[in-house]
Design an enzyme around this catalytic site. Structure first.
Site, PDB file in Angstrom:
ATOM      1  N   ASP A 164       0.772  -1.241   0.000  1.00 15.61           N
ATOM      2  CA  ASP A 164       0.000   0.000   0.000  1.00 15.61           C
ATOM      3  C   ASP A 164       0.812   1.305   0.000  1.00 15.61           C
ATOM      4  O   ASP A 164       0.616   2.157  -0.840  1.00 15.61           O
ATOM      5  CB  ASP A 164      -0.945   0.024   1.214  1.00 15.61           C
ATOM      6  CG  ASP A 164      -1.864  -1.178   1.283  1.00 15.61           C
ATOM      7  OD1 ASP A 164      -1.619  -2.180   0.587  1.00 15.61           O
ATOM      8  OD2 ASP A 164      -2.837  -1.127   2.043  1.00 15.61           O
ATOM      9  N   GLU A 388       1.631  -9.517  11.578  1.00 17.89           N
ATOM     10  CA  GLU A 388       1.424  -9.154  10.158  1.00 17.89           C
ATOM     11  C   GLU A 388       2.768  -8.849   9.492  1.00 17.89           C
ATOM     12  O   GLU A 388       3.047  -9.286   8.381  1.00 17.89           O
ATOM     13  CB  GLU A 388       0.502  -7.929  10.092  1.00 17.89           C
ATOM     14  CG  GLU A 388       0.149  -7.502   8.676  1.00 17.89           C
ATOM     15  CD  GLU A 388      -0.764  -6.279   8.650  1.00 17.89           C
ATOM     16  OE1 GLU A 388      -1.046  -5.700   9.720  1.00 17.89           O
ATOM     17  OE2 GLU A 388      -1.197  -5.911   7.542  1.00 17.89           O
TER      18      GLU A 388
END
Ligand code: DGY
Length: 421
Positions: A164, A388
């Site tokens: 992102d 993550e």
């Protein structure tokens, strides 16, 4: 030193995470932060499930393909049920595929992991193989129609590459004036420390691009008429090249036509050279609106081997990294002024990227490097949990916890027991 008991405990924890994140045939990345089915997460999860429940693993791929649009696109998020804890949800995207979804796609890794499932038990896969090959071929054809230029695959939104807020698109993002984006409430920063997430300036542009897509009815031809964000990158190009190689093997086995897929492979093999930036001696992202390279040696640059492309200079970079980074591979170089150790794709190490790079290194005959990367990733997860992503300087956990794709790659690749799985 990890004992067999330690690794068996970690294996069980990883299985428990996948099972806990199972929402009835699809796996959410983590509760709260990401409550839906994400495209490339899902493919890694299928591979993780395949180490202990192959039937469930296939279900994951089939659920992903059940959201395929009539034009072949497989969305990056499938909103199987409403969850007000995520922004932007289905009401913001305004898409009308078979399942409420986002309007963009994500790195096409599903064919690669479907092939791994198929190889585990071809007989079990046989009744579904033709449908899976057809769905994946339609999806890849969509990429070639709308996301490939001169053999380089590009993204039209930073979320499409899955990386992102990578510095790779800083200049392309800066060229966007998010005029009229309006007020919105982010939910991600309510789940995770904002210092580990993209900035408001990033989000204004993410949302602005979504609003533009919606205004144009998610019509690819309309959106391509005046592209505002179009960056070719190693994630999209190398995953698509690799995915086509895997799709070709399954297509041959299922008796499906292969010429088109062979053509796609040749196209991307030739086009990958366009991502080579001689100034940094690395594969790099390239803005297709102004032609400029981003100047970023990212972890995606190292996906070349995964795509079947060997590159001695990339191997030199990799060897140097091993000497100067405690937990490789950082998503952006440690010595760059833009490096941020804990901010999402601006520095952290990601288990799934290490896995894809490690698979590629091994397949291309660099077994020593592949094993070093696997062992470093194993040590990282064993010491810091199924996060993550991780700070590459000290390994500390960042982003969401109990994370499905980290659990999945642990089971299928990083765990010392993975080879026997
Ligand atoms: C998010 O919401 O942060 C996701 O990365 C979008 O895909």
């Amino acid at each position: 030193m990890m004992t067999t008991i330690d690794t068996q405990v970690l294996d069980q924890q990883a299985r428990d995470i996948l099972v806990a994140n199972d929402r009835g045939g699809y796996t959410i990345p983590t509760a709260g932060l990401y409550p839906y089915q994400w495209n490339w997460d899902s493919a890694f999860c299928a591979w993780g499930f395949s180490t202990f429940d192959l039937e469930r693993a296939w279900r994951e791929i089939e659920m992903l393909l059940s959201g395929q649009w009539s034009n072949g696109m497989v969305p990056h998020i499938l909103f199987h049920q409403d969850d007000p804890g995520y922004f932007p949800g289905p009401d913001v995207w305004g898409c009308d595929g078979p399942i409420p979804s986002s309007g963009i796609s994500q790195p096409p890794v599903a064919a690669t992991f479907a092939r791994k499932l198929w190889e585990k038990d071809p007989d079990m896969a046989a009744p579904r193989l033709a449908d899976v090959v057809r769905g994946l071929t339609d999806w890849h054809r969509w990429f070639f129609r709308w996301r490939v230029l001169d053999g380089m695959a590009f993204l039209t939104h930073p979320w499409e590459a899955g990386r992102d807020n990578a510095p790779d698109w800083d200049s392309a993002m800066a060229a966007i004036e998010p005029v009229g984006v309006g007020d919105y409430v982010r939910r991600d920063t309510g789940h995770v420390d904002p210092a580990m997430r993209p900035t408001k300036a990033d989000y204004d542009r993410y949302v602005w691009l979504v609003q533009r897509g919606r205004r144009l009815g998610w019509d690819d031809a309309e959106m391509a008429r005046n592209p505002v964000f179009r960056v070719a990158d190693p994630t999209m190009t190398f995953t698509l090249l690799r995915a086509n190689r895997d799709l070709l093997v399954m297509a041959r086995a299922s008796g499906a036509p292969c010429d088109e897929i062979e053509g796609w492979i040749a196209d991307l093999e030739a086009g990958a050279a366009g991502l080579w930036n001689p100034d940094i001696a690395s594969f790099d992202s390239r803005d297709l609106v102004n032609g400029g390279f981003s100047g970023c040696l990212s972890n995606a640059s190292y996906l070349c081997w995964y795509a079947g492309i060997d590159q001695p200079q990339m191997l030199d970079h990799f060897r140097k990294l091993r000497g100067n980074c405690r937990y490789p591979i950082p998503s952006h170089p440690l010595d760059s002024p833009r490096f941020e150790a804990k901010r999402y794709w601006r520095g952290p190490t990601w288990g799934i990227m290490n896995t894809a790079i490690g698979l590629g290194l091994e397949e291309m005959g660099h077994g020593g490097e592949a094993e070093a990367l696997r062992a470093a990733t194993c040590e990282l997860i064993a010491a810091h949990g199924f996060a993550e992503y991780f700070d590459p300087t000290d390994g500390s956990a960042a982003g969401g916890g109990q994370f499905s794709w980290t659990a999945a790659i642990w089971l299928a690749w990083a765990s010392p027991n993975a080879r026997r799985a």
